[in-house]
Enzyme design. Structure first.
Site, mmCIF file in Angstrom:
data_model
loop_
_atom_site.group_PDB
_atom_site.id
_atom_site.type_symbol
_atom_site.label_atom_id
_atom_site.label_comp_id
_atom_site.label_asym_id
_atom_site.label_seq_id
_atom_site.Cartn_x
_atom_site.Cartn_y
_atom_site.Cartn_z
ATOM 1 N N SER A 290 27.921 -11.939 -32.956
ATOM 2 C CA SER A 290 27.093 -12.268 -31.795
ATOM 3 C C SER A 290 27.957 -13.016 -30.793
ATOM 4 C CB SER A 290 25.921 -13.160 -32.226
ATOM 5 O OG SER A 290 25.280 -13.750 -31.108
ATOM 6 N N TYR B 259 22.278 -20.264 -36.998
ATOM 7 C CA TYR B 259 22.675 -18.931 -36.519
ATOM 8 C C TYR B 259 24.080 -18.973 -35.930
ATOM 9 C CZ TYR B 259 22.486 -14.543 -33.887
ATOM 10 O OH TYR B 259 22.755 -13.286 -33.385
#
Length: 256
Positions: free
Chosen positions: A122, A135
């Site tokens: 990401s 995350y």
């Protein structure tokens, strides 16, 4: 995941797809399109589940040319509001799922003329994202792991690609664990509205596999973040403090 399946099917790949829930509708759509695929219920957090899936694929196809570790989850909350179970959930799926996948399928990738591992990270692997501490930690780890594994596997003819997408127009945030359902729903809607299309991501991933790219960034936001981190690193924390004043709270209280 669905967009990747359709893209690789279009290129003539035989597909082995997994999720923690049945993929009946996706499999039916792919079969209508003429794709050859098998689906399995797999929990990427469990090494034994991944090993069993690899054995199933070995019996069906004999080898693996491309492995895509795509499973991912997130939370949306200040770290002080997250439980240990929330953090474990994110790290187990996002990081342990990747390492379990690589362990399980390396023997089958070695049989391919030129195997390729694709790990979906990401743009959160480029900067520290508030309200998504677990995350962010998982995606920094996936990015570093991918680069280290690429160096290890290069002599064996296996490539490794880390994919760093920005916002993608999917329902990803709808499944996030969060104590603020209203804000989560608002952000999920914005993500669907302004995110890069899944088809665009899948197209870039296909190109990365074809050219054995070590890392790719997908979406204007991911490219922008990479540029800022390289040339104006002090601007990113400043922008976060301006854009996310409410999100930089600790246990519900603003920073002094």
């Amino acid at each position: 995941g669905s967009a990747l399946a359709h893209r690789f099917a279009l290129a003539g790949y035989r597909l082995a797809l997994s999720d923690v829930c049945p993929l009946t509708d996706l499999a039916a759509a792919l079969e209508v399109a003429g794709a050859r695929c098998m689906t399995s219920d797999v929990d990427v957090r469990r090494a034994e589940s991944m090993a069993a899936w690899a054995a199933e694929i070995e019996g069906r196809f004999g080898r693996v040319d491309v492995l895509i570790n795509n499973a991912g989850v997130t939370t949306w909350a200040a770290f002080g509001q997250q439980t240990s179970a929330d953090v474990d959930w994110v790290l187990d799926v996002n990081l342990r799922g990747v390492t379990n996948g690589c362990h399980a399928f390396l023997p089958l990738l070695r049989r391919a003329p030129q195997g390729q591992i694709v790990n979906i990270a990401s743009m959160a692997g480029l900067f520290a994202m508030p309200m998504q501490t677990a995350y962010t930690a998982s995606k920094w780890a996936v990015r570093g792991f991918s680069h280290a594994l690429r160096a290890e596997l290069r002599p064996h003819g296996i490539g490794v690609t880390a994919v760093l997408p920005g916002l993608i127009a999917t329902a990803f945030l709808e499944g996030a664990r969060s104590p603020d359902a209203e804000r989560k729903a608002m952000l999920a809607a914005q993500m669907k509205r302004f995110g890069t299309s899944p088809a665009s991501v899948a197209r870039r991933v296909m190109g990365a596999v074809r050219w054995n790219r070590g890392e790719i960034r997908v979406g204007w936001d991911s490219h922008l973040m990479a540029f800022l981190q390289r040339f104006l690193p002090g601007l990113v924390p400043l922008a976060l403090r301006l854009v996310y004043p409410r999100f930089l709270a600790i246990d519900g209280e603003e920073e002094p």
